[in-house]
Structures are given as C-alpha cells and as structure tokens.
Design an enzyme around this catalytic site. Sequence first.
Site, PDB file in Angstrom:
ATOM      1  N   LEU A   1     -32.041  26.214  19.499  1.00 17.87           N
ATOM      2  CA  LEU A   1     -31.987  26.123  18.033  1.00 17.87           C
ATOM      3  C   LEU A   1     -33.337  26.549  17.719  1.00 17.87           C
ATOM      4  O   LEU A   1     -34.270  26.608  18.291  1.00 17.87           O
ATOM      5  CB  LEU A   1     -31.792  24.878  17.472  1.00 17.87           C
ATOM      6  N   ASP A   2     -33.284  27.473  16.537  1.00 12.89           N
ATOM      7  CA  ASP A   2     -34.709  27.722  16.097  1.00 12.89           C
ATOM      8  C   ASP A   2     -35.538  26.830  15.662  1.00 12.89           C
ATOM      9  O   ASP A   2     -35.001  25.587  15.427  1.00 12.89           O
ATOM     10  CB  ASP A   2     -34.499  28.764  14.684  1.00 12.89           C
ATOM     11  N   PRO A   3     -36.648  26.715  15.595  1.00  9.17           N
ATOM     12  CA  PRO A   3     -37.685  25.642  15.590  1.00  9.17           C
ATOM     13  C   PRO A   3     -37.461  24.939  14.280  1.00  9.17           C
ATOM     14  O   PRO A   3     -37.544  23.542  14.010  1.00  9.17           O
ATOM     15  CB  PRO A   3     -38.980  26.334  15.275  1.00  9.17           C
TER      16      PRO A   3
ATOM     17  N   ARG B   1     -28.897  33.980  11.669  1.00  8.26           N
ATOM     18  CA  ARG B   1     -30.083  34.446  10.915  1.00  8.26           C
ATOM     19  C   ARG B   1     -29.434  36.089  10.608  1.00  8.26           C
ATOM     20  O   ARG B   1     -29.566  36.752   9.642  1.00  8.26           O
ATOM     21  CB  ARG B   1     -31.403  34.649  11.424  1.00  8.26           C
TER      22      ARG B   1
END
Length: 304
Positions: free
Chosen positions: A46-48, A181
Amino acid sequence: MGRGRKGRDVSGWLVIDKPAGITSNAVVNKVRWAFGAKKAGHAGTLDPEATGVLAVALGEATKTVPYVTDALKAYRFTVRLGVATNTDDAEGEVISQSDARPDDGLIAAALGQFTGDIQQVPPQFSAVKIDGQRAYKLARDGEELELAARDLYVESLEMVDRPDADHVTLEMVCGKGGYVRSIARDLGVALGCFGHVRDLRRVWSGPFDAEDGVTMAHIEENAGDAATLDALLAPLQIGLADLPELPCSADGAAKLRNGNPGLVLSSDAEYGDEAWASYLGQPIAVGIYKAGTLHPNRVFNLPQ
C-alpha cells in the site's frame, strides 16, 4: 556455516489496518519486531498515505503470500477532479489544472472503459524497476520516464458518492498489480478535466477484511507479549483459501514433509490443479494434484 536468523518460530497471518503515513515495509518490520519473529512479509504494498488491509505473513505463512497477492482486492478511493499531480496523488506537485467538472452521468459512463481486462501505465512515482532502478527514484531526479503499460483485470469500478463538484468517490475490485493512482489519472484524462487520488483505503484483500484489522498502536503496545500477540494470528491456511484442500493419511503426510509425492484421501481437484494437503487439519504442503497424489512444491515446517 551461515548464521541462522534470530527470532521465534511463529507462523500465521495478521491483518493490519494500516494507518496513513507509514510504508508497508515499515509495518512489516514493526510487526516482526513486536512478535520477535524470524521471518515476515506482506501480500501487496500500500502507498504510504493509503490505509486499510495490509496482510502480514509470519514464519511458514510467508510461503502462502503468492496466493493472497494473486487474489482480488477491493479499494475505496476519492478522486480530486480538475487537478493533475506528478505523483497522481495529493502528495505531489500540481502539473495541470482544468475548470471542467463532469456531471455524475458523464463519470458513470466513463467508468466502463476501466473494467475488464485493461492496459494500465504505472505512475511515474512507483516501485516499477527500470534498468534495475526504482521508477520513483528516477522521477525524484527529474527524469521523464516512459513506462510500459501492464495488464490489469478490473472486476468492477463504481461511483459510490459525489461529495461535491470537485470530488467523486469510487470503489474498485481488481486483480494483482493494479495502481489506483493510475485509474484516477486516466479517468481524469478521459473526462477532460484531469484528476488524482485524494485518499485511498483497501477494504479487503483476498480472504482478509479491513473490519478485522488490528491497529499498529495495539501491536506496539503489546510488543514482546507473545501470548497476546499470537492470539491475533489467523492460521496460515487462510492464505490458501482459493485452493482445494486434500486430506491425507499419516504416511502421505510423512512423504510430503520430506518433499516427496504423497497419497491424498479425497479430492475436489482435477488432474494438474494446484492444491494443498492437510493431516488432522494441519497444512502439510502445496503442490500439483495428479491422480490421487500430491506432488509438493512448497512444504510447511510446522510443529507436529
């Protein structure tokens, strides 16, 4: 002789409800430290700034990570319309803007082109490797990258809320390797207004649900308390939920544990299917089923 890795031989799956502001690898490292485990890994980054399901595997459960990584996952995310950023999320620099704001009908009509088997170009700031280097490192150095499109299966993409003219909330169910994204970026282009992800949450991943997730605060508060933390673990076979289970005899289990083909007692699998063998409910091995026998390619070294 090399040194063995220090730590406890603890195995199982832990569902973390990841908070924003921390990387997936940092979560795994903290979980491993808190449990004092020898080995840990996760099933899908997962992205930060993203939140939600981060499935962490400990010990022998790391051998089942590929099966969770390959499973479908669900995301709920909000797209900020009218603004594109260089990272395709709210953390990046604004690179394009538009005053256009599509109505609900136009948005709903555009979503169809992002379902099924699609091609998706990863974000410039992503972990994709280019000549051995991560794309995000090259992008930080100001390089314009030509990233190749990748296959992605999107089972569904639906609009679930329209808070205001500038935002739309979507839910997506997709396969392995999807970039939310990129969906936000490409939807903005398709609508002629630009767009980026404002917030993102993974609702579920394979057999794991965010509602069952444990907070990092709880893990840190109980670090070193093996009894409390071990009680949070799901058995490693949870990661094999999409494969047939094949019970075997004691003799079959002994052969499989040694890496040899072993007889199974019954099967819903067909010749050539991947499946897993169990003895008295304990997972023994994953392999290929062939006419009453499992040929192992992964063997679990669990206490007997």
